[in-house]
Design a protein around this motif. Structure first.
Motif, short mmCIF file in Angstrom:
data_model
loop_
_atom_site.label_atom_id
_atom_site.label_comp_id
_atom_site.label_asym_id
_atom_site.label_seq_id
_atom_site.Cartn_x
_atom_site.Cartn_y
_atom_site.Cartn_z
N UNK A 119 0.90 -0.98 0.14
CA UNK A 119 -0.08 0.04 0.11
C UNK A 119 0.65 1.12 -0.08
N UNK A 120 0.63 2.12 -0.87
CA UNK A 120 1.39 3.37 -1.00
C UNK A 120 0.40 4.54 -0.55
N UNK A 121 0.69 5.50 0.32
CA UNK A 121 0.13 6.80 0.86
C UNK A 121 -1.41 6.38 1.08
N UNK A 122 -2.26 6.87 0.12
CA UNK A 122 -3.68 6.87 0.54
C UNK A 122 -4.23 5.50 0.19
N UNK A 123 -3.73 4.35 -0.01
CA UNK A 123 -4.25 3.19 0.46
C UNK A 123 -4.67 2.96 1.79
N UNK A 124 -4.23 3.81 2.71
CA UNK A 124 -4.84 3.76 3.92
C UNK A 124 -6.13 4.68 4.08
N UNK A 125 -6.46 5.33 2.99
CA UNK A 125 -7.56 6.21 2.86
C UNK A 125 -8.72 5.50 2.02
N UNK A 126 -8.85 4.34 2.44
CA UNK A 126 -9.57 3.45 1.47
C UNK A 126 -10.54 2.34 2.32
N UNK A 127 -11.69 2.11 1.86
CA UNK A 127 -12.42 1.04 2.55
C UNK A 127 -12.65 1.08 4.13
N UNK A 128 -13.21 2.42 4.45
CA UNK A 128 -13.33 2.59 5.95
C UNK A 128 -14.36 1.84 6.69
N UNK A 129 -15.27 1.32 5.88
CA UNK A 129 -16.39 0.45 6.38
C UNK A 129 -16.18 -1.09 6.35
N UNK A 130 -14.82 -1.22 5.99
CA UNK A 130 -14.60 -2.80 5.97
C UNK A 130 -13.33 -3.14 6.83
N UNK A 131 -13.76 -3.61 8.17
CA UNK A 131 -12.83 -4.01 9.19
C UNK A 131 -11.67 -4.67 8.60
N UNK A 132 -12.14 -5.72 8.05
CA UNK A 132 -10.76 -6.52 7.45
C UNK A 132 -9.82 -5.73 6.73
N UNK A 133 -10.22 -4.65 6.10
CA UNK A 133 -9.20 -4.05 5.23
C UNK A 133 -8.33 -3.12 6.03
N UNK A 134 -8.99 -2.44 7.28
CA UNK A 134 -8.40 -1.66 8.08
C UNK A 134 -7.16 -2.43 8.80
N UNK A 135 -7.88 -3.99 9.07
CA UNK A 135 -6.76 -4.78 9.78
C UNK A 135 -5.54 -5.00 8.89
#
Length: 240
Positions: free
Chosen positions: A109-125
């Motif tokens: 993940x580069x930069x805004x990959x962390x600004x993605x899928x806020x409503x998907x807990x698996x992705x955040x983990x």
């Protein structure tokens, strides 16, 4: 004319077989945006494709979430999210992505990959944390905590770099932090001095690497940043 077409079809088929048997790693560069779009995406994708080719890796760039199916993801050894934003997947695409990671494949993940899928807990983990805010682009000092990892072994202990410094929430406890940005070296940091900016980990069978760097077009032209990303890819691909 028919003979020429037949010969061309044979050539394409042979090239496809050679491609499949080459053993080269294949990476999907994915940059779909459903919210803010970074101006650096197109230049970044071009730089990354060239960088990977020079390092004997194959790559394709797409913004079509339809690629996230079992059949199509099977072609790739890793996916690289280049400043994706917002909610970009439907349920079946999410399921295919989870299977991909759980099969032992890699994610960068580069930069805004962390600004993605806020409503998907698996992705955040999986990605390791979510973007919250940032100050203006400016130079800051990065403390490189781990200089043995492929993504950081080329860097000095203290690295000055100009970028957009993301503040994060929901930082995951299994993240293995590679670098922290020194909040005393720039204006506007909001993480109380404990500010990770790149990390890696093993997650559900796959390997994960994330860097908060890469906001500007200029960042992608910087050799140290290029090696940082390339080293992250080598880690998730299990290339020594």
């Amino acid at each position: 004319m028919r003979k020429i077409i037949t010969l061309f079809i044979i050539y394409v088929a042979c090239a496809h077989i050679a491609f499949a048997q080459s053993g080269e790693k294949r990476i999907l560069i994915f940059s779909k945006t459903a919210a803010f779009r970074h101006k650096s995406i197109e230049h970044g994708a071009d730089v990354l494709k060239d960088l990977l080719a020079k390092n004997h890796m194959l790559s394709e760039h797409s913004e079509d979430a339809g690629v996230f199916s079992d059949d199509q993801l099977a072609k790739y050894d890793a996916v690289l999210f280049l400043s994706t934003t917002g909610d970009i997947f439907n349920d079946s695409q999410k399921e295919a992505f989870q299977k991909f990671i759980r099969s032992g494949k890699g994610f960068v993940g580069i930069h805004a990959a962390s600004d993605t899928e806020y409503h998907w807990p698996w992705y955040g983990q999986m990605v390791g944390g979510y973007f919250v805010s940032h100050p203006a682009v400016q130079e800051a000092l990065i403390h490189v905590l781990n200089r043995k990892h492929p993504s950081t072994k080329h860097l000095p202990k203290e690295w000055k770099h100009k970028d957009e410094w993301y503040d994060f929430r929901d930082i995951q406890p299994d993240n293995k932090v590679l670098m922290k940005v020194d909040e005393t070296s720039y204006k506007g940091g909001k993480m109380n001095g404990n500010h990770p900016i790149a990390w890696y980990k093993e997650f559900e069978g796959g390997r994960i690497f994330y860097t908060g760097l890469g906001h500007t077009e200029e960042a992608f032209d910087e050799p140290d940043f290029q090696q940082h990303v390339l080293g992250g890819l080598r880690y998730v691909l299990k290339i020594k």
